[in-house]
Design a protein around this motif. Sequence first.
Motif, mmCIF file in Angstrom:
data_model
loop_
_atom_site.group_PDB
_atom_site.id
_atom_site.type_symbol
_atom_site.label_atom_id
_atom_site.label_comp_id
_atom_site.label_asym_id
_atom_site.label_seq_id
_atom_site.Cartn_x
_atom_site.Cartn_y
_atom_site.Cartn_z
ATOM 1 N N THR A 157 23.190 9.347 54.053
ATOM 2 C CA THR A 157 22.497 10.521 54.450
ATOM 3 C C THR A 157 23.431 11.586 55.452
ATOM 4 O O THR A 157 22.665 12.424 55.643
ATOM 5 C CB THR A 157 21.126 10.095 55.178
ATOM 6 O OG1 THR A 157 21.436 9.558 56.259
ATOM 7 C CG2 THR A 157 20.218 9.219 54.024
ATOM 8 N N THR A 159 23.722 12.842 58.899
ATOM 9 C CA THR A 159 22.729 12.954 60.009
ATOM 10 C C THR A 159 21.422 13.693 59.492
ATOM 11 O O THR A 159 21.589 14.658 58.660
ATOM 12 C CB THR A 159 23.249 13.733 61.148
ATOM 13 O OG1 THR A 159 24.393 13.110 61.500
ATOM 14 C CG2 THR A 159 22.359 13.974 62.014
ATOM 15 N N GLU A 160 20.290 13.010 59.732
ATOM 16 C CA GLU A 160 19.200 13.179 59.415
ATOM 17 C C GLU A 160 18.171 13.622 60.681
ATOM 18 O O GLU A 160 17.999 12.479 61.545
ATOM 19 C CB GLU A 160 18.444 12.526 58.255
ATOM 20 C CG GLU A 160 17.039 12.649 58.003
ATOM 21 C CD GLU A 160 16.147 11.789 57.016
ATOM 22 O OE1 GLU A 160 16.539 11.748 56.028
ATOM 23 O OE2 GLU A 160 15.573 10.841 57.812
ATOM 24 N N VAL A 172 11.983 17.423 57.701
ATOM 25 C CA VAL A 172 13.073 16.641 57.514
ATOM 26 C C VAL A 172 14.213 17.649 57.398
ATOM 27 O O VAL A 172 14.557 18.556 56.307
ATOM 28 C CB VAL A 172 12.990 15.691 56.628
ATOM 29 C CG1 VAL A 172 14.140 14.879 56.526
ATOM 30 C CG2 VAL A 172 12.042 14.677 56.842
ATOM 31 N N TYR A 173 15.628 17.307 58.124
ATOM 32 C CA TYR A 173 16.723 18.291 57.746
ATOM 33 C C TYR A 173 17.794 17.198 57.642
ATOM 34 O O TYR A 173 18.300 16.364 58.511
ATOM 35 C CB TYR A 173 16.948 18.842 59.081
ATOM 36 C CG TYR A 173 15.593 19.744 59.517
ATOM 37 C CD1 TYR A 173 15.534 21.342 59.328
ATOM 38 C CD2 TYR A 173 14.596 19.469 60.277
ATOM 39 C CE1 TYR A 173 14.425 21.933 59.911
ATOM 40 C CE2 TYR A 173 13.751 19.813 60.587
ATOM 41 C CZ TYR A 173 13.460 21.122 60.264
ATOM 42 O OH TYR A 173 12.362 21.840 60.673
ATOM 43 N N ARG A 174 18.631 17.246 56.690
ATOM 44 C CA ARG A 174 19.531 16.279 56.158
ATOM 45 C C ARG A 174 20.840 16.954 55.902
ATOM 46 O O ARG A 174 21.020 17.993 55.429
ATOM 47 C CB ARG A 174 19.071 15.304 54.850
ATOM 48 C CG ARG A 174 19.894 14.063 54.517
ATOM 49 C CD ARG A 174 19.213 13.278 53.465
ATOM 50 N NE ARG A 174 17.796 12.873 53.914
ATOM 51 C CZ ARG A 174 17.255 12.632 52.812
ATOM 52 N NH1 ARG A 174 17.289 12.570 51.656
ATOM 53 N NH2 ARG A 174 15.839 12.172 53.375
ATOM 54 N N HIS A 212 19.668 19.930 53.132
ATOM 55 C CA HIS A 212 18.515 19.347 52.402
ATOM 56 C C HIS A 212 17.206 19.336 53.236
ATOM 57 O O HIS A 212 17.156 18.577 54.201
ATOM 58 C CB HIS A 212 18.793 17.751 51.948
ATOM 59 C CG HIS A 212 17.812 17.145 51.073
ATOM 60 N ND1 HIS A 212 17.613 17.214 49.816
ATOM 61 C CD2 HIS A 212 16.538 16.226 51.676
ATOM 62 C CE1 HIS A 212 16.434 16.556 49.396
ATOM 63 N NE2 HIS A 212 15.934 15.996 50.277
#
Length: 233
Positions: A157, A159-160, A172-174, A212
Amino acid sequence: MKKDNENEKNRKNWRESVKDKKFYLYTVIGCAVALLSLVIVAVTMSIVGEDKPTIDAGTNVETPDDGTGTGGEIPDDGTGTGGTTGGEDKPVDGTSDEMVLPVEGVAVSTEYEFYYNQTLNLYHLHEGLDFSAEVGTQVVAAQGGVIESIYTDELLTGTEIVIDHGEGLKSVYRFVNATDGIEVGASVERGQVIATVAEAVGDEYKDGAHLHFEVRKDNKNVDPTTYLTLEEK
């Protein structure tokens, strides 16, 4: 014998006289009570009818709408007795469910939908929005809240970052790099820079650099366009 009959007749007449007097007395008392009750009711209704509300300084009094669109509270005339006039309700920034775009001036490459994942070579539900952006593009908080977690997995992933906005709403920021000072427990404001776009890894690495972005309500993913309008931003 004759005298006894007369005495009995007198006693009978006396009893009947007493009975008649009692009947008249009860009738008079009943009429008096009924009349008194009517007087009390009349006086009470008169007092209630004269009791009118007063307007104290600084008190808002609502007035019915007469169809002209001006109904509502008495407007403030500068004397301290004002309220607000009827009309449009204007949202206050920060209290609306509306979110701002997490990145500016970029296109959405993948929406919240079933799509063909090039990396996995299969179709599945894409539970967010992908914003195509160059590495280093600034990412902002879509809504004010508290940093719930910052998780990094270089293979899956990247960093999320997860922000808790309260009332069961999270974003959520991926595939990002967290900005200095952004840490778990920190409060962030709507539109505050929290990260920059990084290279995509894991199950979306073939889609190129992008953010994402997901929205979760009560720990379930929902379409982010429920909270932001792409056409207007």
